[in-house]
Enzyme design. Sequence first.
Site, PDB file in Angstrom:
ATOM      1  N   TRP B 316      37.731  37.409  41.000  1.00  0.00           N
ATOM      2  CA  TRP B 316      36.857  38.545  40.652  1.00  0.00           C
ATOM      3  C   TRP B 316      37.683  39.646  39.986  1.00  0.00           C
ATOM      4  O   TRP B 316      37.227  40.311  39.069  1.00  0.00           O
ATOM      5  CB  TRP B 316      36.178  39.082  41.916  1.00  0.00           C
ATOM      6  CG  TRP B 316      35.240  40.233  41.635  1.00  0.00           C
ATOM      7  CD1 TRP B 316      33.936  40.155  41.298  1.00  0.00           C
ATOM      8  CD2 TRP B 316      35.562  41.635  41.644  1.00  0.00           C
ATOM      9  NE1 TRP B 316      33.416  41.404  41.095  1.00  0.00           N
ATOM     10  CE2 TRP B 316      34.396  42.342  41.302  1.00  0.00           C
ATOM     11  CE3 TRP B 316      36.722  42.353  41.909  1.00  0.00           C
ATOM     12  CZ2 TRP B 316      34.348  43.717  41.220  1.00  0.00           C
ATOM     13  CZ3 TRP B 316      36.675  43.724  41.825  1.00  0.00           C
ATOM     14  CH2 TRP B 316      35.508  44.397  41.487  1.00  0.00           C
ATOM     15  N   HIS B 317      38.911  39.821  40.495  1.00  0.00           N
ATOM     16  CA  HIS B 317      39.744  40.896  39.958  1.00  0.00           C
ATOM     17  C   HIS B 317      40.274  40.591  38.567  1.00  0.00           C
ATOM     18  O   HIS B 317      40.619  41.513  37.825  1.00  0.00           O
ATOM     19  CB  HIS B 317      40.909  41.192  40.908  1.00  0.00           C
ATOM     20  CG  HIS B 317      40.499  42.012  42.086  1.00  0.00           C
ATOM     21  ND1 HIS B 317      39.972  41.459  43.230  1.00  0.00           N
ATOM     22  CD2 HIS B 317      40.497  43.349  42.297  1.00  0.00           C
ATOM     23  CE1 HIS B 317      39.680  42.419  44.080  1.00  0.00           C
ATOM     24  NE2 HIS B 317      39.975  43.577  43.543  1.00  0.00           N
ATOM     25  N   GLY B 318      40.360  39.337  38.209  1.00  0.00           N
ATOM     26  CA  GLY B 318      40.842  39.033  36.870  1.00  0.00           C
ATOM     27  C   GLY B 318      40.959  37.548  36.649  1.00  0.00           C
ATOM     28  O   GLY B 318      41.193  36.776  37.577  1.00  0.00           O
ATOM     29  N   PHE B 466      38.188  45.019  35.390  1.00  0.00           N
ATOM     30  CA  PHE B 466      37.531  44.026  36.236  1.00  0.00           C
ATOM     31  C   PHE B 466      36.048  44.004  35.920  1.00  0.00           C
ATOM     32  O   PHE B 466      35.267  43.442  36.502  1.00  0.00           O
ATOM     33  CB  PHE B 466      37.779  44.338  37.720  1.00  0.00           C
ATOM     34  CG  PHE B 466      39.239  44.545  37.986  1.00  0.00           C
ATOM     35  CD1 PHE B 466      40.167  43.651  37.491  1.00  0.00           C
ATOM     36  CD2 PHE B 466      39.695  45.639  38.685  1.00  0.00           C
ATOM     37  CE1 PHE B 466      41.513  43.839  37.699  1.00  0.00           C
ATOM     38  CE2 PHE B 466      41.028  45.836  38.910  1.00  0.00           C
ATOM     39  CZ  PHE B 466      41.942  44.948  38.411  1.00  0.00           C
TER      40      PHE B 466
END
Lengths: 365, 466
Positions: B316-318, B466
Site C-alpha cells: 500500500w505504501h509503495g 502513496f
Amino acid sequence: MKWKNILTIALAACVIFGFSAAGFLKAPEAYSMAERRSLAQKPALSSQQLLSGKYMSQFEDFSLDQFPLRDNMRTLKAAASRYVFLQKDNHGIYEHDGYWSKLEYPMNSGKVARSGDKLREVYETYLEGTGCKVYLSVIPDKNYFLAPRGGYPVMDYSQLVENLREKLDFAEYIDIFGDLSLESFYKTDQHWRQETLSGVARTLADAMGAEISRNFTVQELPVPFYGAYCGQAALRMQPDTLYYLTGDLLDECTVTSFNTGLPTASFMYDMEKAYGKDPYEMFLSGSDALLTIENPNAATEKELVVFRDSFGSSLAPLLASGYSKITLVDLRYLQSGLLGNFIDFENQDVLFLYSTLVLNNTVSM
Amino acid sequence: MVFSGIPFLYYFLPATILLYLAAPRKLKNAVLLLASLVFYAWGEQRLVLLFAATILLGWLLGLLIERFREKVWSRVFLWLSVLTTLGLLGYFKYADFFMESLNSAFGLSLPLLRVALPIGISFYTFQILSYTIDVYRGDVAAQRNLIDFAAYVSMFPQLIAGPIVRYSDIAGQLTARTHRLDKVASGVRRFLVGLGKKVLIANVLGQLCTQFRQTSQPSILFHWLYAVAFMLQIYFDFSGYSDMAIGLGRLFGFDFPENFNYPYISKSITEFWRRWHMTLGSWFRDYVYIPLGGNRRGIGRQLFNILVVWMLTGLWHGAAWNFVLWGIFYALLLTAEKVGLKKALDTHGALGHVYVLLAVLLGFVLFNADSLDQAAQDIAGMFAFGKLPLFSAEAVYYLRSYGVVLLLAVLGATPLPKRVIAALSENRKLTRSWNVLEPLLLTGLLLVVTAYLVDGSFNPFLYFRF
C-alpha cells in the site's frame, strides 16, 4: 475559555484574511533589490496552461515572490533559523567573525570537469599553435579561509585545482592562494577587495613576465557597500566600505566594451553603478562579455587576454600598466564560437583566471 | 496543492471559508465538494475526471448493493465495486511494478505502462471500498444524495493523505453537523500545530536527509544522523498532516478519527502499530485481517494472516520491493511478539523502548531507500565499523547545525509538550495568562511558518506518493 477560543480564531483569521487581502490589493513588484533578481509575475490564465499544470506551478512561484512583506518574512525566517533553532547556516549562508559567506561544498567534480573541458576547447580552437603563452590561475573563494575557522565544511580545493590543471595541461599554473587571506574579501560580499590585490597582481605579472606599476591612490566610495549576502541572508549586517585604486596611468587608459557587438566607450570605474544596486559593478561596469583596456603609456607592445569572471573586473586595472592592451572575455555571456570575430590570437599572453565559485557551479561557461 | 503552501493558506482556504460561511446549510456540502474538486484539480488536472467517475461508480454501486440486499446481486455489485476500485489502483499503482518484477525474474520484456499515479488514489480507494463493504454488511445505509457522498470521498482536508475516514465515521455529520465556537477554535489550534510540525520540523529535517544523500564524506555518524532525522521527519510530516486534516475537519464541523498517538513511546511493535497510522491499521484489521479469519482459526492461520496483512500494508505504501520487505519485516516482528517476545518486553519496559526505536529506525531506512541496494548500503553504513570513519567534519557540522531541531523533534514526539500545556491551562494561577498567551503563541507560530514558506522551497509531503 470562551474568550480564549474567540481570541484564537480572531487572531488566526486576522493573519490569514489580512495577508490574503493584502496579497490581492498589492501591486506586483518586478524586481527584488534584496535578492537581486526578477520576481515572478501572475501567470496568464489559459486552458492550455491549466491543463498542463503550468499555471499552478507559476502561480505558486508568483504567490511566494509577491507575498506581502516578503523581505520582512525572509528576515523573520532567517532570524528564527539562526537565533531560535540555532542553525549554523540559512540556505548555506553563514557568518563567522563578522564575515558572511555561502557554503561552497562539496566539490562538484562534474561541473569542474565541464569548466575544464570548455576552457580546453577554447585553447584547441583558438590558441593552439598561435604562439600565445597560456596561463591558468584559480581564485579561492572566501570559504577557503573562513569555513575552517568556524568548523564549516570545506571542499577539497587542492583537488579542484589538480583536476583543472589536468584538463588544462597546456597552461602554466600560477598559484595565488598564498597572496590572499580572509581580509582580502569583503565581509558582506563574495568578491575580493581591489585594494588588497597588489600581491596577486604581482605574482601573476611576475609569472607572465610583465612589469606592473604599484603607484595607485586608494579612494573610498562615500556610500556604504551592502554586499550580495546582505540581501540573501535577509539579516541586518554592518556594511563594508568599498575602496578602489586610481592613478594617472589608469585615467589615461581607454576602456571599450563590445557587449552589443560594436565598440562602445566604457569605464574603468563606473560611478553610476557605484551608487546603484550592486556597487561592485563599478569595476569595469560589471558583467561584460568582451571588453578591452588600452594603455597608451605602456612600455611594451605585449597584450594580455584574460578569460575571467567578475573577480577579474577588479583585478584587471592592476595589470593594465604591464600591457599595451588587455582583453577581458567572460565566456558566461559570450559564445566561444564568436570569439574569432573579435580577437586575433597571436603571441599574446593568455590567462584563464577563474574563481572556484564559478568553476564549481557554472553551467553556462 | 498542499496545506503547508502559500496558495492553500492565503488563497484557497480563505476563499473556501468565506464561501462556506455564506452558503445556506443545504448548500454547504456542495461548497465543500466544489472546493475539494478545485483542490484536487490543482495538483491533478488530467485525472480529476477519473476521480469523479470513481466517486460516481462507488455511489451507484452502494445504492445497488442496498437495493438488492440479501440477494445474490448485492454480492455481485459488491465484487464489482471491489474489482473496479482495486483494479484502478492496481492499474495505476502496481501494474508497472509487477511487470518489471516479471521481466527481471523471467527475462521477459513486457512493455511498461508508465502511467502517472493519481494523487491520493490509495486513500480514496480505501474509503470507497470501506463504504461499499459497510453497505453490504448492513453497517451503514447507502447515501442517496450524490453530492453528500462525493463531498465525503473528496473532502479536501483528508483527500490526499488521510486519515482514512470511513463513511460510518461521519455519515451523520454529512447531513447534520454543528459549528460550535469551541470546536472551530480547537480546529484552528490543531491545524496550526500540525502546520508547525510539518514546516518547522519535518521540512527542516528533510533538508538534513538531502544533505546526507549529497555527502562526499560518508561516516557512521552521518548514517545514524540520517536514520534518526528521517524517522523523525516522517513522523512529523505525516502526523502534522493528520493534525492539519483533523483541524480543518473541525472548522467545517466534522470529527475525523485520530491517526497518531505518540508511536515512538511504544514498548512493542504491536503497540507501535496501534499508535502509528491508526486509521490504516484499523482498516486492514476490519477489511482484511478479520475476514481472513483473524486469530479465530489457530495460531498457524493467524500468523499467515499477519503475513498477508503486512505484505499488503507494505505494498500500500509503495510499489517497490523495499516496501514489501518493510511490510514483511513488521510481520516477522509481530509474529515474534505473538509467540512470546511481547511477554518478555512487557516485563522489561526500557528494553522494549530501545527495541521499538531501533526496529522502527531500521525499518524507515529500508522504507526510504530508492532501491534494495541503497537500503542495504544505508543500513550497512550504520554498522560499518572499521570500514567507514566514525565521524566526519561534515557530519559533525550538520549535527551541530540541526541539533536543536533534532532535540525539539525528539521531545515533540513524546507526550511531554501536551502535558506541559495541560499543566499550564489547569493551573489556576496561570489560567488567565495562558488563555491570552496560547492564542498569541499560535499566531506567532503561524507567522513564523508563513515566513518559512515564503522563504523556502522544500515542501513535499512524503505521504503524497502513496
